[in-house]
Design a protein around this motif. Structure first.
Motif, PDB file in Angstrom:
ATOM      1  N   LYS A 111       1.258  -1.311  -0.009  1.00  0.00           N
ATOM      2  CA  LYS A 111      -0.157   0.163   0.033  1.00  0.00           C
ATOM      3  C   LYS A 111       0.938   1.466   0.014  1.00  0.00           C
ATOM      4  O   LYS A 111       0.365   2.009  -0.254  1.00  0.00           O
ATOM      5  N   GLN A 112       1.999   0.935   0.751  1.00  0.00           N
ATOM      6  CA  GLN A 112       2.823   2.057   0.770  1.00  0.00           C
ATOM      7  C   GLN A 112       3.399   2.367  -0.671  1.00  0.00           C
ATOM      8  O   GLN A 112       2.879   3.786  -1.466  1.00  0.00           O
ATOM      9  N   LEU A 113       3.041   1.846  -1.339  1.00  0.00           N
ATOM     10  CA  LEU A 113       4.326   2.039  -2.952  1.00  0.00           C
ATOM     11  C   LEU A 113       3.336   2.418  -3.611  1.00  0.00           C
ATOM     12  O   LEU A 113       3.075   3.472  -4.590  1.00  0.00           O
ATOM     13  N   VAL A 167      -2.337   6.591  -6.734  1.00  0.00           N
ATOM     14  CA  VAL A 167      -3.183   5.859  -7.090  1.00  0.00           C
ATOM     15  C   VAL A 167      -4.099   5.659  -5.995  1.00  0.00           C
ATOM     16  O   VAL A 167      -3.957   5.234  -4.784  1.00  0.00           O
ATOM     17  N   ALA A 168      -5.272   5.007  -6.568  1.00  0.00           N
ATOM     18  CA  ALA A 168      -6.513   5.020  -5.438  1.00  0.00           C
ATOM     19  C   ALA A 168      -6.945   3.671  -5.134  1.00  0.00           C
ATOM     20  O   ALA A 168      -6.666   2.616  -7.061  1.00  0.00           O
ATOM     21  N   TYR A 169      -7.178   2.529  -4.636  1.00  0.00           N
ATOM     22  CA  TYR A 169      -7.694   1.357  -4.677  1.00  0.00           C
ATOM     23  C   TYR A 169      -8.246   1.253  -3.724  1.00  0.00           C
ATOM     24  O   TYR A 169      -8.888   1.352  -2.390  1.00  0.00           O
ATOM     25  N   LYS A 170      -8.667  -0.042  -3.763  1.00  0.00           N
ATOM     26  CA  LYS A 170      -9.789  -0.492  -2.830  1.00  0.00           C
ATOM     27  C   LYS A 170      -8.897  -1.510  -1.797  1.00  0.00           C
ATOM     28  O   LYS A 170      -9.006  -2.061  -2.366  1.00  0.00           O
ATOM     29  N   ASP A 171      -9.134  -1.431  -0.721  1.00  0.00           N
ATOM     30  CA  ASP A 171      -8.350  -1.646   0.218  1.00  0.00           C
ATOM     31  C   ASP A 171      -9.507  -3.140   0.785  1.00  0.00           C
ATOM     32  O   ASP A 171     -11.192  -2.840   1.331  1.00  0.00           O
ATOM     33  N   ILE A 172      -9.144  -4.426   0.550  1.00  0.00           N
ATOM     34  CA  ILE A 172     -10.215  -5.072   0.883  1.00  0.00           C
ATOM     35  C   ILE A 172      -9.556  -5.826   2.721  1.00  0.00           C
ATOM     36  O   ILE A 172      -8.381  -7.219   2.204  1.00  0.00           O
ATOM     37  N   ASP A 173      -9.806  -5.898   3.134  1.00  0.00           N
ATOM     38  CA  ASP A 173      -9.470  -6.430   4.373  1.00  0.00           C
ATOM     39  C   ASP A 173     -10.179  -8.098   5.047  1.00  0.00           C
ATOM     40  O   ASP A 173     -11.359  -7.764   5.266  1.00  0.00           O
ATOM     41  N   VAL A 174      -9.381  -8.919   4.046  1.00  0.00           N
ATOM     42  CA  VAL A 174      -9.788 -10.381   4.281  1.00  0.00           C
ATOM     43  C   VAL A 174     -10.086 -10.242   5.816  1.00  0.00           C
ATOM     44  O   VAL A 174     -10.256 -11.647   6.261  1.00  0.00           O
ATOM     45  N   GLY A 175      -8.844  -9.884   6.684  1.00  0.00           N
ATOM     46  CA  GLY A 175      -9.041 -10.715   8.234  1.00  0.00           C
ATOM     47  C   GLY A 175      -9.816 -10.910   9.099  1.00  0.00           C
ATOM     48  O   GLY A 175     -10.238 -12.298  10.044  1.00  0.00           O
ATOM     49  N   ASP A 191       5.326  -9.075  -5.974  1.00  0.00           N
ATOM     50  CA  ASP A 191       5.410  -9.444  -7.697  1.00  0.00           C
ATOM     51  C   ASP A 191       5.625  -7.923  -7.649  1.00  0.00           C
ATOM     52  O   ASP A 191       5.500  -7.300  -8.616  1.00  0.00           O
ATOM     53  N   LEU A 192       4.520  -6.742  -6.544  1.00  0.00           N
ATOM     54  CA  LEU A 192       4.212  -5.637  -6.884  1.00  0.00           C
ATOM     55  C   LEU A 192       5.791  -4.932  -7.356  1.00  0.00           C
ATOM     56  O   LEU A 192       6.189  -4.041  -8.188  1.00  0.00           O
ATOM     57  N   TYR A 193       6.827  -5.109  -6.598  1.00  0.00           N
ATOM     58  CA  TYR A 193       7.745  -4.280  -6.106  1.00  0.00           C
ATOM     59  C   TYR A 193       8.288  -4.908  -7.858  1.00  0.00           C
ATOM     60  O   TYR A 193       9.551  -4.163  -8.058  1.00  0.00           O
ATOM     61  N   ALA A 194       8.543  -5.884  -8.067  1.00  0.00           N
ATOM     62  CA  ALA A 194       8.859  -6.692  -9.188  1.00  0.00           C
ATOM     63  C   ALA A 194       9.392  -5.510 -10.086  1.00  0.00           C
ATOM     64  O   ALA A 194       9.586  -5.334 -11.127  1.00  0.00           O
ATOM     65  N   LEU A 195       7.587  -5.321 -10.458  1.00  0.00           N
ATOM     66  CA  LEU A 195       6.819  -5.028 -11.720  1.00  0.00           C
ATOM     67  C   LEU A 195       7.950  -3.276 -11.299  1.00  0.00           C
ATOM     68  O   LEU A 195       8.080  -2.677 -12.642  1.00  0.00           O
ATOM     69  N   GLU A 196       7.704  -2.828 -10.130  1.00  0.00           N
ATOM     70  CA  GLU A 196       8.305  -1.321  -9.830  1.00  0.00           C
ATOM     71  C   GLU A 196       9.740  -1.439 -10.774  1.00  0.00           C
ATOM     72  O   GLU A 196      10.087  -0.516 -11.456  1.00  0.00           O
TER      73      GLU A 196
END
Length: 87
Positions: free
Chosen positions: A19-21, A27-35, A69-74
């Motif tokens: 989320k920090q990245l 960018v806006a994102y939808k955070d879905i808490d599955v906990g 995976d997200l950081y690898a794309l970055e």
């Protein structure tokens, strides 16, 4: 801009990093808490083709995967085009 959804739990350090990245990209994102909601984790697992760990990140219909995976794309210079819908 593509819709972004990230399945998380509140205390997951990898979720926080992902989320920090995304926040740094503005960018806006939808955070879905599955906990707290097992049905949301089940939906995430189906959507992520069996993966149960968090985070699971989706940009539009593309399953990015997790934090690494997200950081690898970055690092590869592919995250910004994906976020802009050019990938």
């Amino acid at each position: 801009m593509m819709s972004i959804e990230i399945y998380t739990t509140r205390t997951c350090p990898f979720c926080i990093r992902a989320k920090q990245l995304l926040d740094s990209k503005g960018v806006a994102y939808k955070d879905i808490d599955v906990g707290a909601e097992p049905s949301l984790r089940d939906a995430m697992t189906r959507r992520a083709k069996g993966k149960r760990t968090v985070p699971q990140i989706f940009v539009g219909s593309t399953h990015v995967g997790g934090c690494d995976d997200l950081y690898a794309l970055e690092r590869a210079g592919k995250l910004d085009p994906l976020l802009k819908g050019a990938a």
